[in-house]
Design an enzyme around this catalytic site. Structure first.
Site, PDB file in Angstrom:
ATOM      1  NE  ARG A 248      53.938  79.973  70.318  1.00 38.47           N
ATOM      2  CZ  ARG A 248      52.949  79.305  69.741  1.00 38.47           C
ATOM      3  NH1 ARG A 248      53.027  78.987  68.480  1.00 38.47           N
ATOM      4  NH2 ARG A 248      51.876  78.988  70.423  1.00 38.47           N
TER       5      ARG A 248
ATOM      6  CE  LYS B 243      42.897  76.181  66.203  1.00 32.72           C
ATOM      7  NZ  LYS B 243      43.831  76.967  65.416  1.00 32.72           N
TER       8      LYS B 243
ATOM      9  CG  HIS C 245      55.350  71.766  68.613  1.00 33.96           C
ATOM     10  ND1 HIS C 245      54.669  71.874  67.437  1.00 33.96           N
ATOM     11  CD2 HIS C 245      54.528  72.257  69.574  1.00 33.96           C
ATOM     12  CE1 HIS C 245      53.472  72.409  67.662  1.00 33.96           C
ATOM     13  NE2 HIS C 245      53.362  72.661  68.951  1.00 33.96           N
TER      14      HIS C 245
ATOM     15  CB  SER D  17      50.157  74.220  64.500  1.00 36.33           C
ATOM     16  OG  SER D  17      51.030  73.525  65.366  1.00 36.33           O
TER      17      SER D  17
END
Ligand code: ADP
Length: 162
Positions: free
Chosen positions: A91, A42, A18, A129
């Site tokens: 990504r 989530k 990030h 994460s």
């Protein structure tokens, strides 16, 4: 003209992937607003305030970075802030598919808001994460993957659960 971009995300927690996107966005834009999403599908491990606090601490020397949180639709937040560009990182192919869908949905909602995609840099392509939460939970170190401030907070939060 002064150009501002929003870097939105969950940042639960922020990783060096990030930070890399935000720092590279600063080469293109004059100011970046790091916008922490309050509503997540989530259950987050950090509260929005904790995520904002970590990011503010990390970027405290950079006057052109503002850290804020938003609730509801990102397009509404961007509109309220008068910002016309957001930057998202990619990504891999699954990020691409998700981002493609999100960008098109946002275009439908707010035709003037542009999404700029930035390809991740090599070292961060595997970094997420969720991965970092697992590494820290099971006793690994976060060097090279998360900022020391994040590592300290994650260890406090995750290791006392075991
Ligand atoms: P969201 O839940 O909105 O996807 P994330 O915090 O997971 O929020 O990600 C925010 C943004 O940062 C997304 O554009 C994501 O693709 C990007 N990102 C996350 N990790 C990386 C990384 N390692 N390299 C590049 N971009 C990343």
């Amino acid at each position: 003209m002064n150009k501002t971009a929003i870097c939105p995300g969950s940042f639960d927690p922020p990783t060096n992937g990030h930070l890399n996107i935000v720092n590279r966005a600063l080469k293109i834009f004059d100011n970046v607003i790091v916008a922490v999403a309050v509503n997540m599908t989530k259950e987050p491990i950090f509260t929005p305030e904790e995520r904002v606090q970590m990011l503010r601490e990390i970027f405290k020397e950079q006057r052109n970075v503002e850290v804020d949180k938003f609730e509801g639709l990102l397009v509404d937040y961007a509109n309220r802030r008068g910002v016309k560009t957001m930057v998202r990182g990619i990504r891999n192919m699954s990020d691409y598919e998700y981002e493609f869908q999100m960008a098109l949905a946002n275009k439908t909602l707010a035709p003037d808001l542009e999404t700029v995609f930035m390809m991740t840099e090599g070292d961060y392509s595997h970094l997420s994460s969720s991965i970092i939460k697992e590494i820290i939970t099971f006793g690994g170190e976060g060097k090279g993957m998360i900022h020391p401030i994040v590592e300290k907070k994650l260890k406090e939060k995750l290791r006392k659960k075991i």
